[in-house]
Design an enzyme around this catalytic site. Structure first.
Site, PDB file in Angstrom:
ATOM      1  N   TYR A 138       0.836  -1.208   0.000  1.00  0.00           N
ATOM      2  CA  TYR A 138       0.000   0.000   0.000  1.00  0.00           C
ATOM      3  C   TYR A 138       0.870   1.257   0.000  1.00  0.00           C
ATOM      4  CZ  TYR A 138      -3.627  -3.365   1.477  1.00  0.00           C
ATOM      5  OH  TYR A 138      -4.478  -4.433   1.572  1.00  0.00           O
ATOM      6  N   HIS A 196       0.077 -11.915   1.030  1.00  0.00           N
ATOM      7  CA  HIS A 196      -0.975 -11.103   0.390  1.00  0.00           C
ATOM      8  C   HIS A 196      -1.614 -11.846  -0.783  1.00  0.00           C
ATOM      9  CE1 HIS A 196      -1.926  -6.527  -0.126  1.00  0.00           C
ATOM     10  NE2 HIS A 196      -2.990  -7.248  -0.351  1.00  0.00           N
ATOM     11  N   SER A 218     -12.758  -5.286   2.066  1.00  0.00           N
ATOM     12  CA  SER A 218     -13.748  -4.541   1.277  1.00  0.00           C
ATOM     13  C   SER A 218     -15.181  -4.932   1.664  1.00  0.00           C
ATOM     14  CB  SER A 218     -13.527  -4.755  -0.225  1.00  0.00           C
ATOM     15  OG  SER A 218     -12.221  -4.395  -0.613  1.00  0.00           O
ATOM     16  N   GLY A 244     -16.845   0.769  -0.764  1.00  0.00           N
ATOM     17  CA  GLY A 244     -17.635   1.978  -0.523  1.00  0.00           C
ATOM     18  C   GLY A 244     -18.950   1.995  -1.265  1.00  0.00           C
ATOM     19  N   PHE A 245     -19.080   1.139  -2.290  1.00  0.00           N
ATOM     20  CA  PHE A 245     -20.266   1.205  -3.138  1.00  0.00           C
ATOM     21  C   PHE A 245     -21.550   0.905  -2.355  1.00  0.00           C
ATOM     22  CE2 PHE A 245     -23.321  -0.449  -6.231  1.00  0.00           C
ATOM     23  CZ  PHE A 245     -23.293   0.573  -7.167  1.00  0.00           C
TER      24      PHE A 245
HETATM   25  N1  NAP Z   1      -6.091  -8.593   1.150  1.00  0.00           N
HETATM   26  C1  NAP Z   1      -6.399  -7.889   0.091  1.00  0.00           C
HETATM   27  O1  NAP Z   1      -6.088  -8.247  -1.041  1.00  0.00           O
HETATM   28  C2  NAP Z   1      -7.147  -6.597   0.269  1.00  0.00           C
HETATM   29  C3  NAP Z   1      -7.754  -5.965  -0.825  1.00  0.00           C
HETATM   30  C4  NAP Z   1      -8.458  -4.776  -0.601  1.00  0.00           C
HETATM   31  C5  NAP Z   1      -8.543  -4.254   0.682  1.00  0.00           C
HETATM   32  N2  NAP Z   1      -7.920  -4.890   1.719  1.00  0.00           N
HETATM   33  C6  NAP Z   1      -7.995  -4.373   3.097  1.00  0.00           C
HETATM   34  O2  NAP Z   1      -9.358  -4.216   3.456  1.00  0.00           O
HETATM   35  C7  NAP Z   1      -9.602  -2.888   3.885  1.00  0.00           C
HETATM   36  C8  NAP Z   1     -11.011  -2.453   3.512  1.00  0.00           C
HETATM   37  O3  NAP Z   1     -11.252  -2.603   2.133  1.00  0.00           O
HETATM   38  P1  NAP Z   1     -11.478  -1.362   1.159  1.00  0.00           P
HETATM   39  O4  NAP Z   1     -10.935  -0.142   1.764  1.00  0.00           O
HETATM   40  O5  NAP Z   1     -11.008  -1.820  -0.175  1.00  0.00           O
HETATM   41  O6  NAP Z   1     -13.051  -1.304   0.984  1.00  0.00           O
HETATM   42  P2  NAP Z   1     -14.306  -0.978   1.925  1.00  0.00           P
HETATM   43  O7  NAP Z   1     -13.929  -1.040   3.330  1.00  0.00           O
HETATM   44  O8  NAP Z   1     -15.378  -1.846   1.414  1.00  0.00           O
HETATM   45  O9  NAP Z   1     -14.653   0.518   1.477  1.00  0.00           O
HETATM   46  C9  NAP Z   1     -13.758   1.572   1.605  1.00  0.00           C
HETATM   47  C10 NAP Z   1     -14.318   2.780   0.900  1.00  0.00           C
HETATM   48  O10 NAP Z   1     -15.567   3.110   1.480  1.00  0.00           O
HETATM   49  C11 NAP Z   1     -15.543   4.439   1.981  1.00  0.00           C
HETATM   50  N3  NAP Z   1     -16.272   4.409   3.263  1.00  0.00           N
HETATM   51  C12 NAP Z   1     -15.923   3.767   4.395  1.00  0.00           C
HETATM   52  N4  NAP Z   1     -16.859   3.900   5.336  1.00  0.00           N
HETATM   53  C13 NAP Z   1     -17.825   4.670   4.790  1.00  0.00           C
HETATM   54  C14 NAP Z   1     -19.059   5.163   5.275  1.00  0.00           C
HETATM   55  N5  NAP Z   1     -19.493   4.864   6.509  1.00  0.00           N
HETATM   56  N6  NAP Z   1     -19.806   5.932   4.445  1.00  0.00           N
HETATM   57  C15 NAP Z   1     -19.391   6.236   3.185  1.00  0.00           C
HETATM   58  N7  NAP Z   1     -18.223   5.783   2.669  1.00  0.00           N
HETATM   59  C16 NAP Z   1     -17.447   4.998   3.471  1.00  0.00           C
HETATM   60  C17 NAP Z   1     -14.081   4.804   2.129  1.00  0.00           C
HETATM   61  O11 NAP Z   1     -13.947   6.186   1.961  1.00  0.00           O
HETATM   62  P3  NAP Z   1     -12.785   7.104   2.605  1.00  0.00           P
HETATM   63  O12 NAP Z   1     -11.491   6.385   2.440  1.00  0.00           O
HETATM   64  O13 NAP Z   1     -12.866   8.329   1.775  1.00  0.00           O
HETATM   65  O14 NAP Z   1     -13.100   7.319   4.010  1.00  0.00           O
HETATM   66  C18 NAP Z   1     -13.454   4.011   0.987  1.00  0.00           C
HETATM   67  O15 NAP Z   1     -13.603   4.730  -0.230  1.00  0.00           O
HETATM   68  C19 NAP Z   1      -8.499  -2.072   3.201  1.00  0.00           C
HETATM   69  O16 NAP Z   1      -8.269  -0.846   3.859  1.00  0.00           O
HETATM   70  C20 NAP Z   1      -7.327  -3.016   3.273  1.00  0.00           C
HETATM   71  O17 NAP Z   1      -6.714  -2.922   4.556  1.00  0.00           O
HETATM   72  C21 NAP Z   1      -7.248  -6.051   1.523  1.00  0.00           C
END
Ligand code: NAP
Length: 328
Positions: A57, A124, A203, A208-209
């Protein structure tokens, strides 16, 4: 807001919800480090212990940022990071899981994080060219050396998980799991339960969707990875919005937001499930933590399932190049 409960990933005790820190450095456009650090501090103040990062990251930026944020607060944190992507974002994917790389990656992460051990160290992505026994063998040596406490895998397939777990107990599998990504419910989640491996859905808000915040890709930065993800592509996005509209209605009936409903649904998958929603903002962090208080009845869960049937989700979760590296 009530106190955040504790859940277990294998033998590792963590807060029932973690904080995904990826977006603070990677994938979702420009970030403000001070705002991100304030969000991490707020998470710790509220009782979140699990912080999730990776050496991938921001090409190390995210680990350095977390190192800054937790300086002086190391004891409050269950620190999870990952290795395996030997390329930078935007370059062709190159996964490495050979023993020499595992050792070198761990030392580099420890340095960037400014800590003497990592609580949960994940591979990862699985390296298709290296037997998992070699990779996990090297990870087990890191445990023996005191550099790492618990081991995890991300997006590993069933056979890999079994073989890895035979070399050293695997505490957690971190893979995508949300209302619009449910593939792992078929084989992987039951296998993890059989082996006592905790599940860490990434995610969980569908990038975020599922919060309803994104009705088009127009406002996203040019480098936002969601621009490359088929579910956000023209045509698919409109179809997927129909799911969010139904979630929104159900959420309104319960007096919560669509994002909280989506998170609560993930949290109701079981006591061995610890989602890591990602946010850079205290406002969303607080909203997401409050989803821990949302209680869903069997009827609620059935209504949510009906609102988001998998066959109505348009587009794959990753593009073809990235899909080649998941569930391996
Ligand atoms: N192992 C893997 O391959 C892998 C892949 C992807 C992600 N991850 C991990 O999983 C974590 C979470 O996944 P993700 O960040 O991809 O997706 P997520 O948690 O599904 O969504 C994150 C997105 O949603 C927005 N958001 C969060 N809470 C919100 C709310 N209450 N209202 C409106 N928008 C909101 C965030 O905006 P803002 O940032 O603008 O606040 C960001 O754009 C990552 O941070 C990472 O640590 C791991």
């Amino acid at each position: 807001m009530t106190e955040i409960p504790t859940r277990r990933l294998g033998e590792l005790a963590v807060s029932a919800q973690g904080l995904g820190c990826m977006g603070m450095s990677h994938g979702y456009g420009a970030s403000d480090d001070e705002q991100s650090i304030a969000t991490i501090h707020r998470a710790l103040d509220l009782g979140v212990t699990l912080l999730d990062t990776s050496d991938f990251y921001g090409a190390g930026h995210n680990e350095e940022l977390i190192g800054r944020a937790i300086a002086g607060r190391r004891d409050e944190v269950v620190l999870a990071t990952k290795f395996g992507f030997a390329n930078r974002l935007g370059e062709p994917t190159k996964i490495r899981g050979d023993a020499a790389y595992v050792r070198q990656a761990c030392d580099a992460s420890l340095r960037r994080l400014g800590v003497d051990h990592i609580d949960l160290y994940y591979q990862h992505r699985v390296d298709p060219d290296v037997p998992i026994e070699e990779t996990v063998g090297a990870m087990a040596e890191l445990v023996a050396a005191g550099k790492v406490r618990h081991l995890g895998l991300s997006e590993a397939g069933a056979e890999t998980i079994r073989r890895a777990h035979a070399v050293h107990p695997i505490a957690a599998l971190q893979s995508e799991w949300s209302l619009w990504t449910r593939e792992l419910e078929q084989e992987i989640a039951p296998l993890c339960r059989e082996l006592g491996i905790g599940l860490v859905p990434f995610s969980p808000l569908g990038r975020g969707f599922l919060t309803g915040r994104y009705t088009s890709t127009e406002g996203l930065s040019e480098t936002d990875v969601r621009r490359t993800q088929p579910r956000f592509a023209d045509g698919n996005l409109e179809q997927n919005l129909a799911i969010v509209e139904k979630l929104d209605e159900l959420a309104a009936e319960k007096g919560v937001t669509a994002g909280q409903l989506a998170l609560a649904w993930v949290q109701h998958r079981g006591d061995d499930v610890v989602p890591i929603p990602g946010t850079r903002r205290q406002k969303y962090l607080e909203e997401n933590i409050a989803a821990l208080d949302v209680v869903l009845s069997a009827a609620d869960l059935a209504a949510i399932d009906a609102a988001a049937p998998s066959d109505k989700v348009a587009g794959t979760r990753y593009d073809a190049a990235s899909l080649a590296f998941v569930n391996k």
